[in-house]
Design a protein around this motif. Structure first.
Motif, mmCIF file in Angstrom:
data_model
loop_
_atom_site.group_PDB
_atom_site.id
_atom_site.type_symbol
_atom_site.label_atom_id
_atom_site.label_comp_id
_atom_site.label_asym_id
_atom_site.label_seq_id
_atom_site.Cartn_x
_atom_site.Cartn_y
_atom_site.Cartn_z
ATOM 1 N N SER A 108 3.343 12.453 24.032
ATOM 2 C CA SER A 108 4.592 11.862 23.558
ATOM 3 C C SER A 108 5.717 12.251 24.505
ATOM 4 N N SER A 110 9.865 11.844 25.541
ATOM 5 C CA SER A 110 11.180 11.540 24.988
ATOM 6 C C SER A 110 11.673 10.239 25.614
ATOM 7 N N THR A 111 12.688 9.663 25.030
ATOM 8 C CA THR A 111 13.251 8.422 25.558
ATOM 9 C C THR A 111 13.755 8.616 26.976
ATOM 10 N N SER A 112 14.383 9.752 27.252
ATOM 11 C CA SER A 112 14.906 9.990 28.609
ATOM 12 C C SER A 112 13.763 10.151 29.612
ATOM 13 N N LEU A 114 10.762 8.711 29.384
ATOM 14 C CA LEU A 114 10.233 7.366 29.600
ATOM 15 C C LEU A 114 11.141 6.560 30.519
ATOM 16 N N GLU A 115 12.436 6.699 30.341
ATOM 17 C CA GLU A 115 13.395 5.987 31.192
ATOM 18 C C GLU A 115 13.264 6.459 32.643
ATOM 19 N N ARG A 118 10.120 4.954 34.083
ATOM 20 C CA ARG A 118 10.334 3.532 34.345
ATOM 21 C C ARG A 118 11.122 3.340 35.640
#
Length: 125
Positions: A108, A110-112, A114-115, A118
């Motif tokens: 898992s 965190s959003t940061s 994953l960003e 990307r």
């Protein structure tokens, strides 16, 4: 000189370096280690390996003399891949490796995180 290589299970007792088998005209079947001048090229190659169902490798920066010494002690060949050269992985994979994939960890992000991943992937295109 600093180069980039692909490691599996980096910094563990079960670490392995990515090699592929070549047929050398005088020396028969040989293992070849790729040393990339560019981290981006090494990352691009690692993503292509993952697309061929390899476990995810880690791109590691190391001194070229360290890799050359390792290759000579293991009787492997090595090749320096110049910055910007596109190298494609071979399509045939070994059924069994000298190292074993580590047990999967909780993936898992965190959003940061994953960003950030990307953005790195988009930067490769």
């Amino acid at each position: 000189m600093r180069v980039f290589v692909l490691l599996f299970n980096a910094r563990t007792e079960n670490e392995g370096i990515h090699t592929f088998r070549i047929n050398h005209p005088q020396r028969g079947q040989r293992e070849l280690v790729l040393m990339f001048e560019s981290e981006d090229d090494a990352t691009r190659f690692s993503l292509m390996l993952e697309a061929q169902d390899f476990p995810p490798p880690t791109v590691e920066a190391v001194d070229d003399s360290e890799i050359i010494e390792f290759c000579e002690s293991a009787d492997y060949d090595y090749e320096l891949i110049p910055d910007g050269d596109l190298i494609l992985p071979v399509k045939q994979n070994l059924e069994q490796t000298d190292w074993q994939p580590e047990a999967p960890k909780d993936s898992s992000f965190s959003t940061s995180e994953l960003e950030q991943i990307r953005r790195r992937l988009e930067g490769l295109l």
